[in-house]
Motif scaffolding. Structure first.
Motif, PDB file in Angstrom:
ATOM      1  N   PRO A 212      43.647  29.523  38.994  1.00 36.32           N
ATOM      2  CA  PRO A 212      44.031  30.946  39.061  1.00 36.32           C
ATOM      3  C   PRO A 212      45.005  31.275  40.182  1.00 36.32           C
ATOM      4  O   PRO A 212      45.648  32.325  40.141  1.00 36.32           O
ATOM      5  N   THR A 213      45.140  30.399  41.173  1.00 33.65           N
ATOM      6  CA  THR A 213      46.159  30.577  42.206  1.00 33.65           C
ATOM      7  C   THR A 213      47.541  30.733  41.586  1.00 33.65           C
ATOM      8  O   THR A 213      48.411  31.411  42.144  1.00 33.65           O
ATOM      9  N   PHE A 214      47.742  30.100  40.428  1.00 36.49           N
ATOM     10  CA  PHE A 214      49.055  30.061  39.795  1.00 36.49           C
ATOM     11  C   PHE A 214      49.144  31.025  38.619  1.00 36.49           C
ATOM     12  O   PHE A 214      49.787  30.754  37.617  1.00 36.49           O
ATOM     13  N   SER A 215      48.461  32.164  38.768  1.00 36.83           N
ATOM     14  CA  SER A 215      48.604  33.276  37.834  1.00 36.83           C
ATOM     15  C   SER A 215      49.384  34.383  38.540  1.00 36.83           C
ATOM     16  O   SER A 215      49.502  34.383  39.765  1.00 36.83           O
ATOM     17  N   PRO A 216      49.918  35.342  37.809  1.00 30.29           N
ATOM     18  CA  PRO A 216      50.771  36.359  38.430  1.00 30.29           C
ATOM     19  C   PRO A 216      49.990  37.540  39.001  1.00 30.29           C
ATOM     20  O   PRO A 216      48.990  37.981  38.422  1.00 30.29           O
ATOM     21  N   VAL A 217      50.450  38.036  40.133  1.00 35.14           N
ATOM     22  CA  VAL A 217      49.956  39.277  40.719  1.00 35.14           C
ATOM     23  C   VAL A 217      51.185  40.097  41.126  1.00 35.14           C
ATOM     24  O   VAL A 217      51.992  39.631  41.934  1.00 35.14           O
ATOM     25  N   PRO A 218      51.350  41.316  40.586  1.00 31.63           N
ATOM     26  CA  PRO A 218      52.501  42.134  40.975  1.00 31.63           C
ATOM     27  C   PRO A 218      52.307  42.710  42.382  1.00 31.63           C
ATOM     28  O   PRO A 218      51.273  43.317  42.672  1.00 31.63           O
ATOM     29  N   LYS A 219      53.276  42.506  43.229  1.00 29.33           N
ATOM     30  CA  LYS A 219      53.164  42.966  44.624  1.00 29.33           C
ATOM     31  C   LYS A 219      52.893  44.465  44.704  1.00 29.33           C
ATOM     32  O   LYS A 219      52.149  44.937  45.575  1.00 29.33           O
ATOM     33  N   ALA A 220      53.447  45.225  43.768  1.00 31.96           N
ATOM     34  CA  ALA A 220      53.276  46.677  43.784  1.00 31.96           C
ATOM     35  C   ALA A 220      51.830  47.102  43.553  1.00 31.96           C
ATOM     36  O   ALA A 220      51.437  48.223  43.890  1.00 31.96           O
ATOM     37  N   LYS A 221      51.022  46.201  42.978  1.00 35.87           N
ATOM     38  CA  LYS A 221      49.623  46.530  42.691  1.00 35.87           C
ATOM     39  C   LYS A 221      48.660  45.930  43.726  1.00 35.87           C
ATOM     40  O   LYS A 221      47.443  45.981  43.550  1.00 35.87           O
ATOM     41  N   GLU A 222      49.184  45.382  44.797  1.00 39.38           N
ATOM     42  CA  GLU A 222      48.347  44.756  45.823  1.00 39.38           C
ATOM     43  C   GLU A 222      47.394  45.767  46.450  1.00 39.38           C
ATOM     44  O   GLU A 222      47.798  46.860  46.867  1.00 39.38           O
ATOM     45  N   THR A 223      46.114  45.400  46.511  1.00 39.78           N
ATOM     46  CA  THR A 223      45.110  46.225  47.196  1.00 39.78           C
ATOM     47  C   THR A 223      44.284  45.392  48.169  1.00 39.78           C
ATOM     48  O   THR A 223      43.182  45.777  48.546  1.00 39.78           O
ATOM     49  N   GLY A 224      44.809  44.215  48.550  1.00 38.64           N
ATOM     50  CA  GLY A 224      44.126  43.375  49.528  1.00 38.64           C
ATOM     51  C   GLY A 224      42.762  42.934  49.040  1.00 38.64           C
ATOM     52  O   GLY A 224      42.588  42.538  47.887  1.00 38.64           O
ATOM     53  N   PRO A 225      41.750  43.031  49.910  1.00 35.71           N
ATOM     54  CA  PRO A 225      40.402  42.580  49.532  1.00 35.71           C
ATOM     55  C   PRO A 225      39.802  43.332  48.352  1.00 35.71           C
ATOM     56  O   PRO A 225      38.846  42.869  47.741  1.00 35.71           O
ATOM     57  N   ASN A 226      40.364  44.502  47.998  1.00 29.88           N
ATOM     58  CA  ASN A 226      39.832  45.275  46.882  1.00 29.88           C
ATOM     59  C   ASN A 226      40.445  44.893  45.538  1.00 29.88           C
ATOM     60  O   ASN A 226      40.051  45.447  44.506  1.00 29.88           O
ATOM     61  N   TYR A 227      41.380  43.961  45.539  1.00 32.25           N
ATOM     62  CA  TYR A 227      42.046  43.605  44.286  1.00 32.25           C
ATOM     63  C   TYR A 227      41.056  43.032  43.267  1.00 32.25           C
ATOM     64  O   TYR A 227      41.263  43.141  42.063  1.00 32.25           O
ATOM     65  N   SER A 228      39.966  42.463  43.736  1.00 31.60           N
ATOM     66  CA  SER A 228      38.952  41.901  42.847  1.00 31.60           C
ATOM     67  C   SER A 228      38.330  42.952  41.937  1.00 31.60           C
ATOM     68  O   SER A 228      37.825  42.630  40.864  1.00 31.60           O
ATOM     69  N   ASN A 229      38.369  44.218  42.345  1.00 32.67           N
ATOM     70  CA  ASN A 229      37.751  45.275  41.548  1.00 32.67           C
ATOM     71  C   ASN A 229      38.530  45.567  40.274  1.00 32.67           C
ATOM     72  O   ASN A 229      37.961  46.053  39.291  1.00 32.67           O
ATOM     73  N   HIS A 230      39.830  45.283  40.305  1.00 27.60           N
ATOM     74  CA  HIS A 230      40.644  45.487  39.102  1.00 27.60           C
ATOM     75  C   HIS A 230      41.905  44.645  39.166  1.00 27.60           C
ATOM     76  O   HIS A 230      42.998  45.165  39.407  1.00 27.60           O
ATOM     77  N   PRO A 231      41.793  43.334  38.939  1.00 32.18           N
ATOM     78  CA  PRO A 231      42.997  42.517  38.853  1.00 32.18           C
ATOM     79  C   PRO A 231      43.824  42.959  37.650  1.00 32.18           C
ATOM     80  O   PRO A 231      43.281  43.203  36.570  1.00 32.18           O
ATOM     81  N   VAL A 232      45.126  43.060  37.849  1.00 30.65           N
ATOM     82  CA  VAL A 232      46.005  43.523  36.771  1.00 30.65           C
ATOM     83  C   VAL A 232      46.081  42.425  35.707  1.00 30.65           C
ATOM     84  O   VAL A 232      46.434  41.285  35.991  1.00 30.65           O
ATOM     85  N   SER A 233      45.784  42.765  34.488  1.00 34.37           N
ATOM     86  CA  SER A 233      45.631  41.768  33.440  1.00 34.37           C
ATOM     87  C   SER A 233      46.965  41.250  32.923  1.00 34.37           C
ATOM     88  O   SER A 233      47.876  42.021  32.610  1.00 34.37           O
ATOM     89  N   SER A 234      47.039  39.930  32.815  1.00 30.44           N
ATOM     90  CA  SER A 234      48.111  39.262  32.070  1.00 30.44           C
ATOM     91  C   SER A 234      47.525  38.544  30.864  1.00 30.44           C
ATOM     92  O   SER A 234      48.238  37.895  30.117  1.00 30.44           O
ATOM     93  N   GLY A 235      46.201  38.655  30.702  1.00 29.63           N
ATOM     94  CA  GLY A 235      45.485  37.978  29.626  1.00 29.63           C
ATOM     95  C   GLY A 235      45.173  38.905  28.476  1.00 29.63           C
ATOM     96  O   GLY A 235      45.673  40.031  28.392  1.00 29.63           O
ATOM     97  N   PRO A 236      44.297  38.491  27.579  1.00 30.92           N
ATOM     98  CA  PRO A 236      44.034  39.260  26.356  1.00 30.92           C
ATOM     99  C   PRO A 236      43.164  40.503  26.552  1.00 30.92           C
ATOM    100  O   PRO A 236      43.125  41.365  25.681  1.00 30.92           O
ATOM    101  N   TYR A 237      42.477  40.583  27.693  1.00 27.62           N
ATOM    102  CA  TYR A 237      41.616  41.739  27.954  1.00 27.62           C
ATOM    103  C   TYR A 237      41.969  42.375  29.291  1.00 27.62           C
ATOM    104  O   TYR A 237      42.485  41.715  30.200  1.00 27.62           O
TER     105      TYR A 237
END
Length: 578
Positions: A212-237
């Protein structure tokens, strides 16, 4: 955490023992072209055949996910949830049991990567038209950003392969403070191209980027330690709602394009994760198989107390998936804490532990094999190696003699931390060590709290029960991850929980990592495994199978060889939708 090179490993995994699977079924007709790509049903014991589209799948659990942030997701089966449902990676494993499941396919990338400079440089190109849940484009820069996030002290606990492999500047601390990696580590020449520059050759880097290190995260959606609460989906759900520790609801990501994804089928319309179940509640509901529970499956292992109820009922038994997880359960000793800073004391523990009793408490021989070395058989060419040649019940006399040699003939006291679900197994350790004069106090905590306690130098007690699974088919994802002293962190310490920092071992790790002959490297890993066993930072106890029960309307259920024998959520769904 997962496996060793390919042909030998595949054969070993394909031969893994399967217990109580339903009769093999052939794939039925599919409702979209190529629907069975990457999935083999004939002869592999996939429960229920091919799912239909639609309906609500329920996952019953007794715990929250420790991390859904892709930079921090490094525990099974949370990785399975993340990379199969919420985010895609550059490459990914096929959705198939046995040997086929050890093969990788392009995911976000167009191919399995192009190596150059003697496998020190790897180039990947992204597919056209990839989008996040909000419709914005997925770019190579987003993958680079998430790779950078894995260096951040603020986001501890995730896979550290980027830190280990990339030619990053010493002391690089991640992007949260504004610092980005330069071209000497990661280049992004255009929106669809990413180039990784490594410190050394890594012939299997195409497997590394399944993490999962090599999946995408958009910098504009960064929330630091809180990102786990809603990772921005690139998958089917995508996450519709998430009340942590209680309930998570996933709905379709309408911007996910099935044509670009050869693995994930996204059969259910909705997935509901109920995290409120306690005790044997999950097993009881799935055994009863009433109402909506027919559309449910267990996220956690079948409790040992329910094994007999399942195995003695043919209708329930055929809904049990139980295969070797390819993981090693071990008793970890904090080598920075007396008396476990003494190698002689640690060696005594190898003889003191009653592995037979531990295995019995974990469900017995139906769900466990006795572990006799750190590397599981799937990483030793399919053959278990018995290093100490000790009876499964241990050798208390030998243990007492070693303690006497260490100056602790009168014994000592220590603490063991475990999850609430692991108390019975911990009590077998307690009883065995008492026989050699060691008084063990057991502290049980919520499953989600174990890693934070064991990973914190100031909180970690002398003993803990944990385990390790290889991340992909290479022993390079096993011994270096749990015994390289350079990876130790004061907080968020995940892999090397024994805090074993041995210069000779580190030199051996580097020597083997530089080998370009995979057969030679394989033999070297076996030799190093034996050397570390003699230094005894941990006691390997069991090689477990993972027993998971599903409802009678579940289809496409099988144990994936990479996700530690957890069900593969990429292709699971319902037999029928009413």
């Amino acid at each position: 955490m997962n496996r060793r090179t390919h042909a030998v490993l595949a054969a070993a995994t394909a031969a893994a023992l399967t217990l109580g699977l339903a009769a093999c079924t052939s794939a039925g007709s599919t409702d979209d072209a190529g629907d069975q790509q990457g999935v083999t049903t004939e002869g592999n014991g996939i429960i229920g055949g091919t799912p239909v589209k639609g309906g609500t799948l329920t996952i019953l659990s007794n715990q929250d996910f420790d991390q859904l942030d892709p930079a921090r997701n490094w525990t099974m089966p949370v990785m399975d949830v993340g990379v199969r449902m919420l985010y895609r990676t550059l490459t990914t494993f096929r959705a198939a049991p046995g040997a086929e499941g050890l093969k990788i396919e392009p995911d976000l990338a167009t191919d399995l990567g192009t190596p150059s400079d003697g496998a020190r440089t790897w180039t990947f190109h992204l597919k056209d038209g990839l989008k996040y849940e909000d419709g914005s484009p997925i770019t190579a820069e987003d993958i680079k950003y998430n790779v950078e996030r894995s260096f951040s002290a603020e986001l501890p606990g995730g896979p550290d392969y980027a830190v280990r492999y990339l030619n990053a500047p010493a002391g690089y601390a991640g992007p949260l403070g504004g610092e980005r990696l330069g071209k000497e580590a990661v280049e992004v020449p255009d929106a669809r191209t990413i180039v990784f520059h490594l410190k050394r050759p890594v012939a299997e880097f195409g497997y590394t980027v399944t993490l999962p290190t090599f999946s995408p995260v958009p910098k504009a959606k960064e929330t630091g330690p809180n990102y786990s609460n809603h990772p921005v989906s690139s998958g089917p759900y995508k996450i519709e709602s998430y009340d942590r520790g209680k309930r998570m609801v996933l709905v379709r990501n309408t911007h996910w394009d099935a044509k670009s994804d050869p693995v994930r089928k996204a059969y259910p319309d909705k997935i509901v994760v109920d995290q409120t179940l306690k005790g044997t509640g999950i097993a009881d509901r799935l055994i009863a198989d009433q109402g909506e529970d027919r559309n449910a499956l267990s996220y956690v292992d079948l409790p040992a107390s329910k094994v007999s109820d399942v195995l003695t009922n043919p209708e329930v038994k055929k809904r049990l998936v139980s295969e070797n997880a390819g993981c090693t359960t071990k008793l970890d000793m904090n080598t920075t804490k007396a008396p476990f800073d003494n190698a002689k004391v640690r060696l005594a523990m190898q003889y003191a532990v009653d592995k037979e009793a531990f295995a019995a408490a974990a469900g017995g021989p139906a769900f466990n094999d006795i572990a006799t070395t750190y590397l599981p058989p799937v990483l030793t060419q399919g053959n278990p190696i018995d290093h100490f040649m000790t009876k499964p019940a241990g050798d208390p006399e030998k243990a007492r003699a070693l303690l006497a040699e260490a100056g602790l003939g009168g014994g000592f006291a220590t603490e063991l931390v475990t999850s609430t679900g692991g108390k019975a197994q911990a009590e077998t350790v307690q009883a065995a060590l008492k026989k050699v004069g060691v008084e063990v106090t057991i502290s049980t905590v919520d499953p989600t709290a174990v890693s934070s306690i064991v990973g914190d130098k100031d909180k970690q007690p002398g003993l803990s029960v944990g385990g390790w699974c290889p991340d992909y088919p290479s022993a390079a994802t096993f011994l270096p991850m749990i015994f390289d002293g350079r990876s130790i962190k004061a907080k968020g310490n995940q892999g090397n929980v024994t805090r074993f920092n041995d210069p000779e071992t580190i030199a051996d790790l580097d020597r083997i990592a530089a080998m370009d002959d995979l057969q030679q490297a394989n033999q070297a890993w076996l030799a190093l495994d034996a050397k570390i066993m003699d230094k005894a930072p941990a006691v390997p106890i069991t090689w477990q199978r993972k027993p998971v029960l599903v409802g009678s309307n579940i289809a496409g259920a099988f144990a994936h060889p990479v996700w530690a024998a957890q069900l593969d959520y990429a292709v699971i769904g319902l037999k029928s939708v009413q």
